[in-house]
Design an enzyme around this catalytic site. Structure first.
Site, PDB file in Angstrom:
ATOM      1  CG  ASN A 285      -1.768   1.206   1.355  1.00 39.89           C
ATOM      2  OD1 ASN A 285      -1.791   2.049   0.448  1.00 39.89           O
ATOM      3  ND2 ASN A 285      -2.479   1.320   2.460  1.00 39.89           N
ATOM      4  CD1 TRP A 286       3.583   0.890  -2.736  1.00 35.59           C
ATOM      5  CD2 TRP A 286       3.635   1.940  -4.720  1.00 35.59           C
ATOM      6  NE1 TRP A 286       4.302   0.104  -3.613  1.00 35.59           N
ATOM      7  CE2 TRP A 286       4.348   0.725  -4.844  1.00 35.59           C
ATOM      8  CE3 TRP A 286       3.536   2.770  -5.850  1.00 35.59           C
ATOM      9  CZ2 TRP A 286       4.949   0.322  -6.033  1.00 35.59           C
ATOM     10  CZ3 TRP A 286       4.134   2.371  -7.037  1.00 35.59           C
ATOM     11  CH2 TRP A 286       4.835   1.157  -7.126  1.00 35.59           C
ATOM     12  CE  LYS A 287      -0.371   3.220   4.718  1.00 38.77           C
ATOM     13  NZ  LYS A 287      -0.286   3.336   6.175  1.00 38.77           N
TER      14      LYS A 287
ATOM     15  CG  HIS B 171      -5.900   1.795   5.184  1.00 35.36           C
ATOM     16  ND1 HIS B 171      -5.496   2.745   6.081  1.00 35.36           N
ATOM     17  CD2 HIS B 171      -4.866   0.938   5.041  1.00 35.36           C
ATOM     18  CE1 HIS B 171      -4.248   2.483   6.447  1.00 35.36           C
ATOM     19  NE2 HIS B 171      -3.842   1.390   5.843  1.00 35.36           N
TER      20      HIS B 171
ATOM     21  CD  GLU C  61      -3.194   5.491   6.624  1.00 34.87           C
ATOM     22  OE1 GLU C  61      -3.203   5.555   5.382  1.00 34.87           O
ATOM     23  OE2 GLU C  61      -2.247   4.999   7.273  1.00 34.87           O
TER      24      GLU C  61
ATOM     25  CD  GLU D 183      -3.403  -2.461   7.260  1.00 30.21           C
ATOM     26  OE1 GLU D 183      -2.277  -2.658   6.804  1.00 30.21           O
ATOM     27  OE2 GLU D 183      -4.073  -1.449   6.995  1.00 30.21           O
TER      28      GLU D 183
ATOM     29  N   GLY E  42       2.493   2.460  10.803  1.00 30.35           N
ATOM     30  CA  GLY E  42       3.423   3.573  10.670  1.00 30.35           C
ATOM     31  C   GLY E  42       4.130   3.949  11.955  1.00 30.35           C
TER      32      GLY E  42
ATOM     33  CB  SER F 215       5.211  -1.689  12.104  1.00 30.26           C
ATOM     34  OG  SER F 215       4.852  -0.327  12.342  1.00 30.26           O
TER      35      SER F 215
ATOM     36  N   GLY G 246       4.959   1.409   4.717  1.00 26.23           N
ATOM     37  CA  GLY G 246       6.274   2.029   4.538  1.00 26.23           C
ATOM     38  C   GLY G 246       7.310   1.150   3.852  1.00 26.23           C
TER      39      GLY G 246
HETATM   40  P1  13P Z   1       3.026   0.499   7.730  1.00 26.18           P
HETATM   41  O1  13P Z   1       3.557  -0.800   7.130  1.00 26.18           O
HETATM   42  O2  13P Z   1       3.755   1.702   7.229  1.00 26.18           O
HETATM   43  O3  13P Z   1       2.906   0.418   9.203  1.00 26.18           O
HETATM   44  O4  13P Z   1       1.520   0.673   7.142  1.00 26.18           O
HETATM   45  C1  13P Z   1       0.647  -0.387   7.229  1.00 26.18           C
HETATM   46  C2  13P Z   1      -0.555  -0.072   6.431  1.00 26.18           C
HETATM   47  O5  13P Z   1      -1.319   0.803   6.771  1.00 26.18           O
HETATM   48  C3  13P Z   1      -0.786  -0.848   5.200  1.00 26.18           C
HETATM   49  O6  13P Z   1      -2.065  -0.638   4.701  1.00 26.18           O
END
Ligand code: 13P
Length: 257
Positions: A13-15, A99, A101, A171, A177, A217, A239
């Site tokens: 997930n490159w966000k 997600h 977020e 998650e 993150g 993470s 990340g």
């Molecule tokens: P991180 O791997 O940066 O913690 O993010 C996880 C995430 O939200 C994947 O969708």
């Protein structure tokens, strides 16, 4: 490790990161290294505006394309939204839905995620439906309640044959993150719970075939211990998916002999 009927899946997930050139380079680097991950299915989820660029870079490689969100309608007057058939048109096979977020920052509810999940399944997309508790909820001992409500609400009313095509991602919000990964035991406990809930929504054999990913993470140095858990079928990586070597090393941890 017990043999699983489920083929592993590792999604990046490159966000809201990268620019077009770096998206193209990262996708090409994943394609170049994919031979090392055996049968693990790889999915890249770039920002929507780079789906076509990344789709071109991975064409014919076996690496799949996924989106990070979509509308719950097939077309119409929804300014700024992207419809499920448009994602298919660009070569997407997967779409991340719900997600944390999106839930926390854009107010998506379980009902919204349910509508999007149905809208994704209808034209043939594979939804990756995200659930997970906040730190406060965990500290209050409410993890199981929160995840149960999210799974039941997000997947309500979906017939077993359709549910079989869904991927679930656990998650924990406190692990996203933050560098604070759930312990393998903490993750397995929730994955086991989710599989039981899927059994209740469908039946045990359908639930046994549904892939449940862990996200939060995930890094090359913690992936193997997560992969060793009975109900962890892959990873949703944030990340670390922005570095091809790290993403591929994580995928390798999920490879089977
Ligand atoms: P991180 O791997 O940066 O913690 O993010 C996880 C995430 O939200 C994947 O969708």
């Amino acid at each position: 490790m017990s043999r699983s009927p489920r083929s592993p899946l590792v999604a990046g997930n490159w966000k809201m990161n990268l620019d077009r050139a770096s998206a193209r380079h990262l996708a090409a680097a994943v394609v170049a290294g994919r031979g090392a991950v055996g049968t693990v299915e790889l999915v890249l989820c770039p920002p929507a505006v780079y789906l076509e660029t990344v789709g071109d870079a991975i064409a014919g490689s076996g690496v799949a394309l996924g989106a990070q969100n979509m509308a719950d309608k097939p077309a119409g007057a929804f300014t700024g939204e992207i419809a499920p058939p448009m994602l298919l048109d660009l070569g997407c096979r997967y779409v991340i839905l719900g997600h944390s977020e999106r839930r926390a920052l854009y107010g998506e509810t379980d009902a919204d995620v349910n509508a999007k999940t149905r809208a994704a399944l209808a034209p043939g997309l594979v939804p990756i439906v995200c659930v997970g508790e906040t730190l406060e909820e965990r500290e209050q001992g409410r993890t199981a309640d929160v995840v149960t409500t999210q799974v039941r609400g997000s997947l309500a009313g979906i017939p077993p044959a359709e549910l079989a095509r869904v991927v679930v991602a656990y998650e924990p919000v406190w692990a996203i993150g933050t560098g604070k990964v759930a312990t393998p035991a903490q993750a397995q406990e929730v994955h086991g719970l989710v599989r039981g809930l899927l059994g209740g929504l469908a039946d045990a054999s359908t639930a046994a075939g549904i892939r449940i990913l862990y996200g939060g993470s995930v890094k090359p140095d913690n992936a193997a211990a997560l992969a060793a858990q009975a109900d962890i079928d892959g990873a949703l990586v944030g990340g670390a998916s922005l570095k091809a070597d790290d993403f591929l090393a994580i995928a390798q941890a999920f490879a089977r002999d």
